[in-house]
Write an enzyme that holds these catalytic residues in place. Sequence first.
Site, PDB file in Angstrom:
ATOM      1  N   ARG A  40       0.830  -1.217   0.000  1.00 42.66           N
ATOM      2  CA  ARG A  40       0.000   0.000   0.000  1.00 42.66           C
ATOM      3  C   ARG A  40       0.864   1.266   0.000  1.00 42.66           C
ATOM      4  O   ARG A  40       0.461   2.292   0.564  1.00 42.66           O
ATOM      5  CB  ARG A  40      -0.971   0.017   1.179  1.00 42.66           C
ATOM      6  CG  ARG A  40      -1.819  -1.233   1.312  1.00 42.66           C
ATOM      7  CD  ARG A  40      -2.935  -1.323   0.289  1.00 42.66           C
ATOM      8  NE  ARG A  40      -4.012  -0.405   0.488  1.00 42.66           N
ATOM      9  CZ  ARG A  40      -5.181  -0.719   1.063  1.00 42.66           C
ATOM     10  NH1 ARG A  40      -5.396  -1.916   1.484  1.00 42.66           N
ATOM     11  NH2 ARG A  40      -6.113   0.168   1.175  1.00 42.66           N
ATOM     12  N   ARG A  78      -2.876   7.091   1.043  1.00 41.40           N
ATOM     13  CA  ARG A  78      -3.240   8.329   1.750  1.00 41.40           C
ATOM     14  C   ARG A  78      -2.208   8.919   2.693  1.00 41.40           C
ATOM     15  O   ARG A  78      -2.344  10.065   3.103  1.00 41.40           O
ATOM     16  CB  ARG A  78      -4.561   8.111   2.493  1.00 41.40           C
ATOM     17  CG  ARG A  78      -5.754   8.078   1.547  1.00 41.40           C
ATOM     18  CD  ARG A  78      -6.923   7.403   2.198  1.00 41.40           C
ATOM     19  NE  ARG A  78      -6.572   6.013   2.489  1.00 41.40           N
ATOM     20  CZ  ARG A  78      -7.365   5.169   3.129  1.00 41.40           C
ATOM     21  NH1 ARG A  78      -8.527   5.572   3.574  1.00 41.40           N
ATOM     22  NH2 ARG A  78      -6.987   3.931   3.333  1.00 41.40           N
ATOM     23  N   ARG A 130      -6.170  12.674  -5.194  1.00 39.00           N
ATOM     24  CA  ARG A 130      -7.435  12.075  -4.766  1.00 39.00           C
ATOM     25  C   ARG A 130      -8.500  13.123  -4.435  1.00 39.00           C
ATOM     26  O   ARG A 130      -9.702  12.822  -4.497  1.00 39.00           O
ATOM     27  CB  ARG A 130      -7.092  11.205  -3.561  1.00 39.00           C
ATOM     28  CG  ARG A 130      -8.090  10.304  -2.982  1.00 39.00           C
ATOM     29  CD  ARG A 130      -8.731   9.305  -3.844  1.00 39.00           C
ATOM     30  NE  ARG A 130      -9.694   8.650  -2.963  1.00 39.00           N
ATOM     31  CZ  ARG A 130     -10.856   9.147  -2.640  1.00 39.00           C
ATOM     32  NH1 ARG A 130     -11.264  10.258  -3.201  1.00 39.00           N
ATOM     33  NH2 ARG A 130     -11.652   8.529  -1.793  1.00 39.00           N
ATOM     34  N   ASP A 165      -7.188  -1.819  -7.194  1.00 41.15           N
ATOM     35  CA  ASP A 165      -7.766  -2.389  -5.979  1.00 41.15           C
ATOM     36  C   ASP A 165      -8.133  -3.835  -6.195  1.00 41.15           C
ATOM     37  O   ASP A 165      -8.437  -4.265  -7.306  1.00 41.15           O
ATOM     38  CB  ASP A 165      -8.993  -1.594  -5.507  1.00 41.15           C
ATOM     39  CG  ASP A 165      -9.321  -1.932  -4.070  1.00 41.15           C
ATOM     40  OD1 ASP A 165      -8.634  -1.420  -3.172  1.00 41.15           O
ATOM     41  OD2 ASP A 165     -10.228  -2.748  -3.842  1.00 41.15           O
ATOM     42  N   TYR A 178     -15.212 -10.899   0.048  1.00 37.36           N
ATOM     43  CA  TYR A 178     -15.898  -9.660  -0.372  1.00 37.36           C
ATOM     44  C   TYR A 178     -17.159  -9.983  -1.168  1.00 37.36           C
ATOM     45  O   TYR A 178     -18.185  -9.320  -1.011  1.00 37.36           O
ATOM     46  CB  TYR A 178     -14.947  -8.759  -1.172  1.00 37.36           C
ATOM     47  CG  TYR A 178     -13.978  -8.044  -0.259  1.00 37.36           C
ATOM     48  CD1 TYR A 178     -14.376  -6.905   0.439  1.00 37.36           C
ATOM     49  CD2 TYR A 178     -12.699  -8.529  -0.054  1.00 37.36           C
ATOM     50  CE1 TYR A 178     -13.521  -6.270   1.313  1.00 37.36           C
ATOM     51  CE2 TYR A 178     -11.828  -7.899   0.821  1.00 37.36           C
ATOM     52  CZ  TYR A 178     -12.239  -6.775   1.504  1.00 37.36           C
ATOM     53  OH  TYR A 178     -11.399  -6.150   2.376  1.00 37.36           O
TER      54      TYR A 178
HETATM   55  O1  CP3 Z   1       0.021  -1.226  -2.592  1.00 38.62           O
HETATM   56  C1  CP3 Z   1      -0.305  -0.246  -3.267  1.00 38.62           C
HETATM   57  O2  CP3 Z   1       0.142   0.892  -3.086  1.00 38.62           O
HETATM   58  C2  CP3 Z   1      -1.250  -0.445  -4.445  1.00 38.62           C
HETATM   59  C3  CP3 Z   1      -2.586  -0.096  -4.191  1.00 38.62           C
HETATM   60  C4  CP3 Z   1      -3.560  -1.003  -3.445  1.00 38.62           C
HETATM   61  C5  CP3 Z   1      -4.789  -0.502  -2.976  1.00 38.62           C
HETATM   62  N1  CP3 Z   1      -5.537  -1.543  -2.521  1.00 38.62           N
HETATM   63  C6  CP3 Z   1      -5.203   0.890  -3.025  1.00 38.62           C
HETATM   64  C7  CP3 Z   1      -6.257   1.384  -2.127  1.00 38.62           C
HETATM   65  C8  CP3 Z   1      -3.540  -2.373  -3.184  1.00 38.62           C
HETATM   66  C9  CP3 Z   1      -2.444  -3.380  -3.422  1.00 38.62           C
HETATM   67  C10 CP3 Z   1      -4.795  -2.703  -2.610  1.00 38.62           C
HETATM   68  C11 CP3 Z   1      -5.211  -4.064  -2.243  1.00 38.62           C
HETATM   69  C12 CP3 Z   1      -6.397  -4.242  -1.379  1.00 38.62           C
HETATM   70  N2  CP3 Z   1      -7.599  -3.632  -1.469  1.00 38.62           N
HETATM   71  C13 CP3 Z   1      -6.470  -5.185  -0.354  1.00 38.62           C
HETATM   72  C14 CP3 Z   1      -5.388  -6.151   0.010  1.00 38.62           C
HETATM   73  C15 CP3 Z   1      -4.277  -5.478   0.739  1.00 38.62           C
HETATM   74  C16 CP3 Z   1      -4.450  -5.421   2.203  1.00 38.62           C
HETATM   75  O3  CP3 Z   1      -4.258  -4.316   2.732  1.00 38.62           O
HETATM   76  O4  CP3 Z   1      -4.735  -6.451   2.810  1.00 38.62           O
HETATM   77  C17 CP3 Z   1      -7.751  -5.091   0.215  1.00 38.62           C
HETATM   78  C18 CP3 Z   1      -8.271  -5.904   1.384  1.00 38.62           C
HETATM   79  C19 CP3 Z   1      -8.463  -4.106  -0.521  1.00 38.62           C
HETATM   80  C20 CP3 Z   1      -9.871  -3.687  -0.344  1.00 38.62           C
HETATM   81  C21 CP3 Z   1      -9.953  -2.297   0.095  1.00 38.62           C
HETATM   82  N3  CP3 Z   1      -9.652  -1.203  -0.691  1.00 38.62           N
HETATM   83  C22 CP3 Z   1     -10.352  -1.832   1.361  1.00 38.62           C
HETATM   84  C23 CP3 Z   1     -10.733  -2.718   2.534  1.00 38.62           C
HETATM   85  C24 CP3 Z   1     -10.314  -0.441   1.311  1.00 38.62           C
HETATM   86  C25 CP3 Z   1     -10.784   0.497   2.374  1.00 38.62           C
HETATM   87  C26 CP3 Z   1      -9.822   0.558   3.484  1.00 38.62           C
HETATM   88  C27 CP3 Z   1      -8.785   1.563   3.149  1.00 38.62           C
HETATM   89  O5  CP3 Z   1      -7.601   1.245   3.217  1.00 38.62           O
HETATM   90  O6  CP3 Z   1      -9.223   2.687   2.858  1.00 38.62           O
HETATM   91  C28 CP3 Z   1      -9.813  -0.060   0.032  1.00 38.62           C
HETATM   92  C29 CP3 Z   1      -9.559   1.301  -0.458  1.00 38.62           C
HETATM   93  C30 CP3 Z   1      -8.185   1.588  -1.003  1.00 38.62           C
HETATM   94  N4  CP3 Z   1      -7.423   0.755  -1.792  1.00 38.62           N
HETATM   95  C31 CP3 Z   1      -7.485   2.819  -0.844  1.00 38.62           C
HETATM   96  C32 CP3 Z   1      -6.284   2.684  -1.545  1.00 38.62           C
HETATM   97  C33 CP3 Z   1      -5.209   3.724  -1.713  1.00 38.62           C
HETATM   98  C34 CP3 Z   1      -7.999   4.032  -0.122  1.00 38.62           C
HETATM   99  C35 CP3 Z   1      -8.978   4.701  -1.011  1.00 38.62           C
HETATM  100  C36 CP3 Z   1      -8.957   6.195  -0.909  1.00 38.62           C
HETATM  101  O7  CP3 Z   1      -8.066   6.854  -1.477  1.00 38.62           O
HETATM  102  O8  CP3 Z   1      -9.900   6.719  -0.287  1.00 38.62           O
END
Ligand code: CP3
Length: 337
Positions: free
Chosen positions: A24, A28, A37, A73, A148
């Site tokens: 990640r 943010r 964003r 995502d 999911y």
């Molecule tokens: O690693 C990276 O930088 C690449 C980007 C990436 C995102 N999501 C961007 C994201 C990756 C690899 C993911 C994978 C992802 N998404 C997972 C597996 C990784 C882990 O942490 O276990 C999961 C479970 C998700 C599902 C998901 N997406 C959730 C549960 C959420 C909300 C929680 C949160 O972190 O906000 C997201 C949103 C998300 N995915 C954001 C980002 C940057 C935040 C969105 C925003 O900008 O508001």
Amino acid sequence: MTAPLFLRACRGETTERAPLWLMRQAGRYLPEYRQVRAGVSFLELCKTPKLAVEVTLQPIRRFGFDAAILFSDLLVPLEAMGLAVEFTDEGPRLPQPVRTPADLGRLATFDPAARTGFVLETIAGARRELGDTPLIGFAGAPFTVATYAIEGKTSKGFGETKKFFYREPEAAHRLLALIGEATRDYLVAQVRAGAQAVQLFDSWVGVLSAEDFETYALPPTAALVAALRATGVPVIYFGNGAAAILDRVARVGADVYGVDWRLPIDEARARLGGARAVQGNLDPAVLLGPAAEIERRAREIVRRGGKRGHVFNLGHGITPDVPIEAVEALVAAVRSC
Ligand code: CP3
């Protein structure tokens, strides 16, 4: 020309220092991410290659990490399979989750170019900008994606998922196999578009008993890993919360195992049967502590990870509250080992 550090470590080679990237890493905690964003929704960002390329590159420019990861995502392929996905302030929501065998009729494998062309374009665009820094493609592992599809959101107890597995085992196997096949096509397309390694995130696999892991999660994951390895790029399997079942996890057959922070990395490696390459291990919460503690813990992981087949990373994704200075301290510590 020698291959990039990250790819050599993924192949189990001995490297002069541990390559470093963070799960990640584009997100943010970066002010430049928050700025992009501010103008678009999260899904729009994922679906606009120009912007997705920009945020993929942000952490590389700022910290010089040894690998970039595609900005996208985990839920993007689920949407492409036919399930509506929304992102709310409380996280992702799928308004029509899979709760009965009949609901499976709403899901199908998909043509990655037709349904997720924006991901493939992002990969190609990022590769053009990245130079020698390798690009990692990714997807969720079948079990985590299935949670999911069934729960419709990030769950705590995963009660709906387990209920579906126990009451409808045949449909559960079909769902997991279908997600596995769609994920295979999706990741093979990512490799063809230019991804030089792929990571499977099994973020919630830690809620499964050893028996349920073997029954439900392992078969579609092992089949997926085998198909991906045939493309020739390293396959990383990250199982969060899986410390108790690492002997079973080793059977997914990955090139690299991502490990969380619950066990020291050398102990995790031993329980994985001496995995050729390991990645991860620093508790992301350590980045909320003082620099001296970040440095001490990072050095300990570098020491225990050893010189052979070791990729430095966190034990799960970096959180939005981490200060930039903490990441700077971490990068400096790992680089100086
Ligand atoms: O690693 C990276 O930088 C690449 C980007 C990436 C995102 N999501 C961007 C994201 C990756 C690899 C993911 C994978 C992802 N998404 C997972 C597996 C990784 C882990 O942490 O276990 C999961 C479970 C998700 C599902 C998901 N997406 C959730 C549960 C959420 C909300 C929680 C949160 O972190 O906000 C997201 C949103 C998300 N995915 C954001 C980002 C940057 C935040 C969105 C925003 O900008 O508001």
